[in-house]
Design a protein around this motif. Structure first.
Motif, short mmCIF file in Angstrom:
data_model
loop_
_atom_site.label_atom_id
_atom_site.label_comp_id
_atom_site.label_asym_id
_atom_site.label_seq_id
_atom_site.Cartn_x
_atom_site.Cartn_y
_atom_site.Cartn_z
N LEU A 6 0.92 -1.75 0.54
CA LEU A 6 0.14 -0.04 0.34
C LEU A 6 1.15 1.35 -0.14
N ASP A 7 1.90 1.15 0.90
CA ASP A 7 2.29 2.20 0.78
C ASP A 7 3.94 2.77 -0.38
N ALA A 8 3.37 1.58 -0.98
CA ALA A 8 4.42 2.06 -2.31
C ALA A 8 3.39 2.16 -3.84
N ARG A 9 1.87 2.50 -3.33
CA ARG A 9 1.43 2.34 -3.98
C ARG A 9 0.67 1.45 -5.15
N GLN A 10 1.00 0.33 -5.07
CA GLN A 10 0.84 -0.90 -5.77
C GLN A 10 -0.70 -1.01 -5.67
N TYR A 11 -1.60 -0.87 -5.25
CA TYR A 11 -2.93 -0.92 -5.28
C TYR A 11 -3.02 -2.22 -6.28
N ASP A 12 -2.92 -2.76 -6.95
CA ASP A 12 -3.17 -3.64 -7.89
C ASP A 12 -2.91 -4.49 -6.74
N ARG A 13 -1.94 -4.67 -6.58
CA ARG A 13 -1.85 -6.22 -5.02
C ARG A 13 -2.28 -5.92 -4.22
N TRP A 14 -3.31 -4.74 -3.99
CA TRP A 14 -4.48 -4.91 -2.36
C TRP A 14 -5.04 -6.29 -2.73
N PRO A 15 -6.00 -6.54 -3.67
CA PRO A 15 -7.01 -7.45 -3.59
C PRO A 15 -5.95 -9.15 -3.19
N ASP A 16 -4.47 -9.46 -4.00
CA ASP A 16 -4.18 -9.93 -3.91
C ASP A 16 -3.29 -11.07 -2.48
N PHE A 17 -3.69 -9.84 -1.65
CA PHE A 17 -3.65 -10.41 -0.06
C PHE A 17 -4.65 -10.83 0.35
N PHE A 18 -5.95 -11.08 0.17
CA PHE A 18 -7.04 -11.63 0.31
C PHE A 18 -7.22 -13.14 -0.91
N VAL A 19 -8.16 -13.81 0.46
CA VAL A 19 -9.05 -15.18 -0.62
C VAL A 19 -10.50 -14.46 -1.20
N ASP A 20 -10.49 -15.08 -1.88
CA ASP A 20 -11.89 -15.21 -2.86
C ASP A 20 -12.35 -14.04 -2.07
#
Lengths: 172, 172, 172
Positions: free
Chosen positions: C36-50
């Protein structure tokens, strides 16, 4: 420089570092912060190998690969010069620093070299004033195992703001 | 009192503490913070042994060995008195606290006693106001292993500022 | 929802989680913050299960079991929608975030599920401004082990203030 935020691989990398080494790394980060906060600046160069890099750099410059930095030193001798300047020659109002540092993320651990990073917040307290947010960012580090323990081969402090409350005197 | 910042020895000391005990210590620090932040003040004394010390003291006084402290208690009974005062008798505007605490540095681990410290930042949030930096410093601790788990024999909160936004009501 | 602050049991629970899993959990928390701090928001959902829950909620509402939340998403698809909104459609002044996150407290670890929490402080830096306290609180989490590693089944960000400096655009 590794991709500093390849975090999806981090759990794997962290798993490949053995637990003892990881806890030594955590201790290195905390001891570094503790020495600075205690104003034991003479000890600051000892956290580095002789042939080291230390930079304090705004995030925008770091991200764009620009060289401009608030502080930039390229050997332990230069760190010692800075300590001399801070403690003996610079005229400045002293202030307290307090670091709160997150647990390091290990990006790579190969042989005697660890590439890691951690977020930090540094608070400043001036005499007769309230504590305040001073400098926040992340450490981007290369750590070497030496006979004396883990030491920084490179520590780059990448901070979020180009503005800082006043000029930074002490290392971050 | 040990030399609180003998950090170059810390990696060694940390290595001599076994991993399970170190993680218990980390859990103790976080649980303590969590209980206070949740305003579960009744649970606060339970983090201490009966014959304990708790002090909240400005850094300058601590460093000079001066006794003056913002809070100073010398038994679990005195801690319970304070909890009674905070929850039952003191007239004050309540506020939220939020602790962010670094990983402890272990200075010594001998038998059932651990000497450790950690940096902390406490944020305060008053009703209808923004969160703000409230109190930053370090915990200087002696921890004992008891049949019930790790407990503080001594916790000294050494904070960086002599000024605080308003008087401190709750334990840090 | 477990009793989120049953901290006296935490040392025991932490002991029952194996060290490797605990360090993976720590790495998950730090990698999440780092992305998040690196503003890599595209990666944010990948920290979650579906089939996940993400909420950002004031403490008073959480404590009273009230549903009102600043953000509330109930699937990875909704998280991706938010990322699209943040990065493609919302008109806002961008700002930097910096998370400093404590070590997680493990409340329960059964099978492939971990219930844990951690305190956090998020600092915001706007262009040409000083860094400031933005949002402080705690993460209340349920984490699942998946073939790809640990992922959040539920992450509730319970923050201390109802007021925030301005509207929150990015995930916490």
């Amino acid at each position: 420089m590794p991709d500093a935020i390849s975090a999806m691989h981090d759990a794997g990398a962290a798993a490949r570092i053995d637990v003892g080494t990881f806890l030594e790394l955590v201790a290195l980060y905390q001891a570094y912060a503790s020495a600075l906060d205690a104003r034991q600046y003479d000890r600051w160069p000892d956290f580095f190998v002789d042939d080291c890099v230390y930079r304090l750099q705004p995030r925008e410059n770091f991200d764009r690969g620009l060289p401009l930095a608030t502080m930039a030193f390229e050997s332990k001798g230069m760190l010692k010069d800075r300590v001399y300047g801070v403690t003996q020659t610079l005229a400045h109002d002293p202030y307290y620093q307090r670091h709160v540092v997150g647990t390091p993320i290990v990006h790579r651990c190969v042989g005697d070299t660890i590439e890691s990073e951690a977020n930090y917040a540094v608070f400043r307290t001036r005499q007769n004033e309230l504590s305040e947010v001073f400098n926040v960012g992340r450490y981007v580090d290369v750590v070497h195992r030496t006979p004396a323990g883990l030491r920084f081969a490179s520590r780059i402090c990448v901070f979020d703001s180009e503005m800082i409350p006043t000029s930074i005197i002490y290392p971050i």
